[in-house]
Scaffold this active site. Structure first.
Site, PDB file in Angstrom:
ATOM      1  N   LYS A  36       0.816  -1.283  -0.165  1.00 47.85           N
ATOM      2  CA  LYS A  36      -0.062   0.113   0.025  1.00 47.85           C
ATOM      3  C   LYS A  36       0.919   1.402  -0.096  1.00 47.85           C
ATOM      4  O   LYS A  36       1.980   1.236   0.168  1.00 47.85           O
ATOM      5  CB  LYS A  36      -1.008   0.060   1.061  1.00 47.85           C
ATOM      6  CG  LYS A  36      -0.223  -0.003   2.589  1.00 47.85           C
ATOM      7  CD  LYS A  36      -1.013  -0.253   3.684  1.00 47.85           C
ATOM      8  CE  LYS A  36      -0.327  -0.458   5.122  1.00 47.85           C
ATOM      9  NZ  LYS A  36      -1.330  -0.834   6.245  1.00 47.85           N
ATOM     10  N   TYR A 260      16.364  29.969   9.488  1.00 51.17           N
ATOM     11  CA  TYR A 260      15.289  30.614   9.746  1.00 51.17           C
ATOM     12  C   TYR A 260      15.104  30.658  11.251  1.00 51.17           C
ATOM     13  O   TYR A 260      15.342  29.824  11.899  1.00 51.17           O
ATOM     14  CB  TYR A 260      13.918  29.728   9.138  1.00 51.17           C
ATOM     15  CG  TYR A 260      13.673  29.948   7.648  1.00 51.17           C
ATOM     16  CD1 TYR A 260      13.359  31.448   7.076  1.00 51.17           C
ATOM     17  CD2 TYR A 260      13.854  29.085   6.957  1.00 51.17           C
ATOM     18  CE1 TYR A 260      13.157  31.372   5.952  1.00 51.17           C
ATOM     19  CE2 TYR A 260      13.501  29.210   5.495  1.00 51.17           C
ATOM     20  CZ  TYR A 260      13.179  30.580   5.000  1.00 51.17           C
ATOM     21  OH  TYR A 260      12.873  30.828   3.781  1.00 51.17           O
TER      22      TYR A 260
HETATM   23  C1  LIG Z   1      -0.381  -2.106   6.801  1.00 53.21           C
HETATM   24  C2  LIG Z   1      -1.177  -3.300   7.170  1.00 53.21           C
HETATM   25  C3  LIG Z   1      -0.306  -4.538   7.285  1.00 53.21           C
HETATM   26  C4  LIG Z   1       1.142  -4.433   7.125  1.00 53.21           C
HETATM   27  O1  LIG Z   1       1.748  -3.939   8.432  1.00 53.21           O
HETATM   28  P1  LIG Z   1       3.411  -3.612   8.654  1.00 53.21           P
HETATM   29  O2  LIG Z   1       3.244  -3.506  10.262  1.00 53.21           O
HETATM   30  O3  LIG Z   1       3.825  -2.549   7.767  1.00 53.21           O
HETATM   31  O4  LIG Z   1       3.720  -5.121   8.553  1.00 53.21           O
HETATM   32  C5  LIG Z   1      -0.715  -5.533   7.440  1.00 53.21           C
HETATM   33  N1  LIG Z   1      -2.189  -5.711   7.373  1.00 53.21           N
HETATM   34  C6  LIG Z   1      -3.133  -4.526   7.643  1.00 53.21           C
HETATM   35  C7  LIG Z   1      -4.666  -4.703   7.660  1.00 53.21           C
HETATM   36  C8  LIG Z   1      -2.521  -3.286   7.460  1.00 53.21           C
HETATM   37  O5  LIG Z   1      -3.297  -2.211   7.127  1.00 53.21           O
END
Ligand SMILES: *Cc1c(COP(=O)(O)O)cnc(C)c1O
Length: 367
Positions: A36, A260
């Site tokens: 994702k 800054y």
């Molecule tokens: C993002 C996600 C994962 C992966 O989690 P990590 O901590 O990055 O390994 C797995 N299952 C779901 C439902 C997620 O949203």
């Protein structure tokens, strides 16, 4: 080639190695891959192809458009890949799931009904995953919807449920009491449903041990080199290197300020190197006066505020020959990983990676 100010190097072979490590640790049947958010900022197409080449066949994304991109990327060579969209069934986009062979994760009764209606309409037995909430209270069927489903299983009888899944809220802390609570809640829920494969473990869940594994794992951050569990050694290798190019170097005197807000003032004469990288590139402004870079393994502290496009470092301790304009300062790599910088910035490695900007000169190695 355009001479970008900062260089991001992504090691695809390291991602493949991490995938194999997690697959080896995972006692269940399949190790999936969570890609994702553009594969945690590292590039969905390149990373997706590398993971498919390493043998991954179950992919997870968080949006339908990510799923479509991944399908288009993988379909010629890896038609057997299953792509699941965590977000459920997007109303009005049902036809896209079929056209691109994308399987939704059904998070609610409404998702189940929407998917079953489409199955009836197209006279197909449609595949999906079923998400049960085991205590995170974010996505997935809550207890009352599970009761409703168990009372009348005909709601899913026309569907092909590949697996039931749930997600851990606290697995980055191995001794957190909620891990076991969610595990028993998930097991109780499964026992009320027809016998189906199960998916429970994210990266951290894989490290927590076989009780958390079930059939299919869903690691994300571990693939990209992040430490899944804060109180356990990280078995995974770093994937990204980030280097910024020095634009200018100057000597300043005691009491002069840098950047800054004049938020840094020198207590003695120092040499300051200005680097072409800033918060617009995902280098968090929170790291003003806090972050460090490295030159040949030697730490050089950030002085002053992080600007949109620039960082300033105190390089007094480094020989001048190594800090000329055009030379590089390492911000992520051998000396400092994504977890180190996350800790400095009061966040997690996931956010460091997904914040990485689009302006870098990106190169992929290990393909
Ligand atoms: C993002 C996600 C994962 C992966 O989690 P990590 O901590 O990055 O390994 C797995 N299952 C779901 C439902 C997620 O949203």
């Amino acid at each position: 080639m355009h001479r970008h100010g900062a260089f991001l190097t992504i090691d695809l072979a390291a991602i493949q190695r991490n995938y194999r490590t997690l697959r080896q640790m995972h006692q269940g049947q399949h190790c999936g891959a969570v890609v994702k958010a553009d594969a945690y900022g590292l590039g969905l197409r390149r990373v997706g192809r590398a993971l498919a080449a390493a043998g991954a066949r179950y992919f997870f994304v968080a949006q339908l458009n990510e799923a479509i991109t991944l399908r288009e990327t993988l379909s010629p060579n890896h038609g057997d890949v299953r792509i699941y969209d965590f977000a459920g069934v997007l109303p009005g986009a049902e036809e896209d799931y079929l056209a691109y062979d994308i399987r939704p994760v059904l998070n609610s009764f409404a998702d189940i009904e929407r998917w079953a209606r489409l199955g009836a309409k197209t006279r197909r037995r449609l595949s999906a995953a079923l998400h049960l909430d085991s205590g995170m209270n974010r996505l997935g069927l809550p207890a009352d919807e599970l009761d409703r489903l168990v009372e009348d299983l005909s709601h899913i009888e026309t569907l092909s449920i590949d697996f039931v899944m749930s997600h851990l809220a606290c697995a980055d802390q191995s001794d957190h009491h909620q891990n076991e609570e969610q595990l028993s809640s998930f097991e109780r829920a499964r026992a009320r449903l027809p016998d189906l494969p199960a998916s429970f473990a994210n990266s951290a869940g894989v490290l927590l041990g076989p009780a958390y594994h079930f059939h299919l794992a869903r690691p994300g951050i571990g693939l990209y080199g992040g430490a899944p569990v804060t109180d356990m050694p990280n078995p995974l290798v770093p994937v990204v290197q980030l280097e910024g190019r020095i634009l200018q170097v100057r000597e300043i005197d005691a009491h002069q300020s840098v950047g800054y807000g004049a938020a840094f003032r020198a207590s003695g004469p120092i040499r300051v190197a200005t680097v072409a990288l800033g918060y617009a590139d995902g280098y968090l402004r929170f790291l003003s006066n806090q972050g460090v870079g490295y030159i040949d393994g030697m730490p050089v502290p950030i002085v002053g505020r992080v600007s949109m496009d620039l960082l300033t470092f105190d390089v007094t301790r480094v020989p001048a020959a190594r800090t000329r304009p055009g030379m590089l300062i390492e911000l992520l790599g051998a000396s400092q990983g994504i977890d180190d910088i996350a800790e400095h910035a009061g966040t997690i490695a996931h956010e460091i990676l997904t914040s990485l900007g689009q302006r870098y000169h990106r190169s992929y190695i290990g393909d």
